[in-house]
Enzyme design. Structure first.
Site, short mmCIF file in Angstrom:
data_model
loop_
_atom_site.label_atom_id
_atom_site.label_comp_id
_atom_site.label_asym_id
_atom_site.label_seq_id
_atom_site.Cartn_x
_atom_site.Cartn_y
_atom_site.Cartn_z
N HIS A 113 2.20 -9.91 12.25
CA HIS A 113 3.36 -9.64 13.11
C HIS A 113 2.95 -8.88 14.37
O HIS A 113 2.11 -7.99 14.34
CB HIS A 113 4.48 -8.95 12.34
CG HIS A 113 4.29 -7.50 12.00
ND1 HIS A 113 4.69 -6.48 12.84
CD2 HIS A 113 3.79 -6.89 10.90
CE1 HIS A 113 4.44 -5.31 12.26
NE2 HIS A 113 3.89 -5.54 11.08
N ASP A 125 0.09 -0.72 13.12
CA ASP A 125 1.14 -1.59 12.53
C ASP A 125 1.91 -2.29 13.66
O ASP A 125 2.88 -1.74 14.15
CB ASP A 125 2.07 -0.74 11.68
CG ASP A 125 3.16 -1.57 11.01
OD1 ASP A 125 3.06 -2.79 11.00
OD2 ASP A 125 4.12 -0.95 10.50
N GLU A 159 9.21 -8.79 12.34
CA GLU A 159 8.81 -8.51 10.95
C GLU A 159 9.43 -7.21 10.47
O GLU A 159 9.88 -7.09 9.34
CB GLU A 159 7.27 -8.42 10.84
CG GLU A 159 6.75 -8.26 9.41
CD GLU A 159 6.62 -6.84 8.91
OE1 GLU A 159 6.34 -6.64 7.73
OE2 GLU A 159 6.83 -5.90 9.70
N GLU A 160 9.45 -6.23 11.38
CA GLU A 160 9.93 -4.90 11.00
C GLU A 160 11.41 -4.88 10.65
O GLU A 160 11.90 -3.91 10.09
CB GLU A 160 9.64 -3.90 12.13
CG GLU A 160 8.15 -3.72 12.44
CD GLU A 160 7.38 -2.99 11.34
OE1 GLU A 160 7.96 -2.68 10.29
OE2 GLU A 160 6.18 -2.74 11.54
N ASP A 188 -1.85 -7.53 8.27
CA ASP A 188 -0.85 -6.55 8.69
C ASP A 188 -1.40 -5.16 8.32
O ASP A 188 -1.46 -4.81 7.14
CB ASP A 188 0.46 -6.85 7.95
CG ASP A 188 1.62 -5.97 8.40
OD1 ASP A 188 1.41 -5.10 9.26
OD2 ASP A 188 2.74 -6.17 7.89
N HIS A 281 4.85 3.96 11.31
CA HIS A 281 6.21 3.85 11.88
C HIS A 281 6.60 5.08 12.72
O HIS A 281 7.78 5.38 12.86
CB HIS A 281 7.26 3.58 10.79
CG HIS A 281 7.20 2.16 10.30
ND1 HIS A 281 8.09 1.63 9.41
CD2 HIS A 281 6.34 1.15 10.63
CE1 HIS A 281 7.78 0.34 9.19
NE2 HIS A 281 6.72 0.05 9.90
N1 DPN Z 1 4.56 -4.72 7.08
C1 DPN Z 1 4.55 -3.31 7.20
C2 DPN Z 1 5.91 -2.78 6.95
O1 DPN Z 1 6.61 -3.33 6.13
O2 DPN Z 1 6.26 -1.82 7.58
C3 DPN Z 1 3.53 -2.54 6.40
C4 DPN Z 1 2.90 -3.18 5.24
C5 DPN Z 1 1.91 -4.13 5.44
C6 DPN Z 1 3.23 -2.82 3.97
C7 DPN Z 1 1.28 -4.70 4.36
C8 DPN Z 1 2.62 -3.39 2.90
C9 DPN Z 1 1.64 -4.32 3.08
ZN ZN Z 2 5.71 -1.74 9.79
#
Ligand code: DPN
Ligand code: ZN
Length: 311
Positions: A113, A125, A159-160, A188, A281
């Site tokens: 993402h 991230d 994605e967030e 990710d 975050h």
């Molecule tokens: N995708 C990110 C999130 O949900 O904020 C972080 C994440 C990545 C969490 C991969 C778990 C595994």
């Molecule tokens: Zn994230």
């Protein structure tokens, strides 16, 4: 002089022959330059700085990120496409890039993402996954990789906010188009400052986690002398949209808000009792929030897995 040249030529020929004979196809994967990946992260940081501090869905820093990645891929000869979708009253964008050639009925996809949260620039991230697959894509062209299979990359929006972009992409595919995608690898968070080396568990109850992809990624880390642990990522990243469509998935991850145990610190270094990413975050998820060794190793493993899977 002539003998020396002949000897050198003979040695080089022997060396080359031995190296070629000994190396399985996967080891032909290029060593990805972490400096190049970091240069892409610097771009994401600059884009955020110029656009109110983030690269979030519906904010100008997101589309600027899409356009910048697209320009790099266009210059390298990829066929690119920006797919729009709507979420939360704002237009979101996925960037899809196809590497020319390969069997169109055997598609290998890599993705991550490209959006950040609104709180910060989202460099770990997920600038890391985005920058790493970009550099791997550019190295396909630079090394004139001619895979048997067709290779496609995706940079996902929103994605967030619940895997919105990847879900829109998968939903846009016909049944036939979905069936052509034989693997989806997701990246990710691959440069966490207090890193772990996690590989998505191919047998964690996701509909189509792939043990074969898991083992290929593990083999990449093993070749670097790095121990891994399996992690059940569940629905927390974009691979889940593909898994729901019965596409085999895998990926790597260096950890987010969870705490590194003392056993993990003994194995990987870093600080026990501290989060893998204390800036997860948050506004401090900047280019200072990166472990370059973890970023480097993961980028090399991405190339290893792509070369092994698509050759
Ligand atoms: N995708 C990110 C999130 O949900 O904020 C972080 C994440 C990545 C969490 C991969 C778990 C595994
Ligand atoms: Zn994230």
């Amino acid at each position: 002089m002539r003998i020396l040249i002949a000897l050198a030529a003979a040695l080089m020929a022997t060396g080359a022959t031995t190296a070629q004979a000994a190396a399985p196809a996967a080891l032909a994967a290029p060593n990805i330059s972490v400096a190049n990946v970091q240069a892409h992260l610097n771009q994401f940081q600059s884009i955020a700085r110029a656009n109110g501090g983030n690269r979030a869905h519906g904010r100008p820093g997101y589309l600027a990120s899409v356009n910048w990645v697209k320009s790099k891929l266009d210059a390298a000869g990829f066929t690119t496409r920006v797919q729009s979708f709507t979420y939360g009253g704002a237009t979101g964008y996925n960037l899809i890039a196809d590497y020319p050639g390969g069997d169109a009925n055997n598609v290998i996809m890599l993705g991550g993402h490209l959006d950040s949260v609104t709180a910060g620039p989202g460099i770990n991230d997920n600038g890391t996954g985005s920058a790493s697959i970009l550099e791997v894509a550019l190295q396909m062209k630079a090394t004139n990789f001619q895979p048997t299979k067709h290779v496609r990359f995706g940079w996902w929006g929103a994605e967030e906010l619940g895997l919105r972009g990847s879900t829109a992409y998968v939903n846009s595919l016909s049944t036939t188009e979905k069936s052509r995608i034989k693997a989806y690898l997701n990246f990710d968070m691959t440069g966490s400052p207090n890193p772990g080396y996690f590989v998505y568990n191919g047998a964690d109850g996701q509909p189509t986690g792939s043990v074969a992809l898991q083992q290929r990624l593990q083999a990449g880390f093993t070749s670097l002398g790095v121990q891994t642990e399996l992690t059940n990522v569940g629905g927390r990243s974009d691979h889940a949209a593909f898994a729901r469509a019965n596409i085999p998935t895998g990926g790597t991850f260096t950890g987010a808000e969870q705490t590194k145990t003392s056993a993990q610190a003994a194995k990987w270094g870093g600080t026990a009792g501290q989060a893998f990413d204390r800036c997860y975050h948050r506004s401090c998820d900047t280019t200072s929030n990166i472990n370059a060794t973890a970023l480097d190793r993961n980028a090399d493993v991405i190339a290893y897995a792509l070369w092994a899977t698509a050759s």
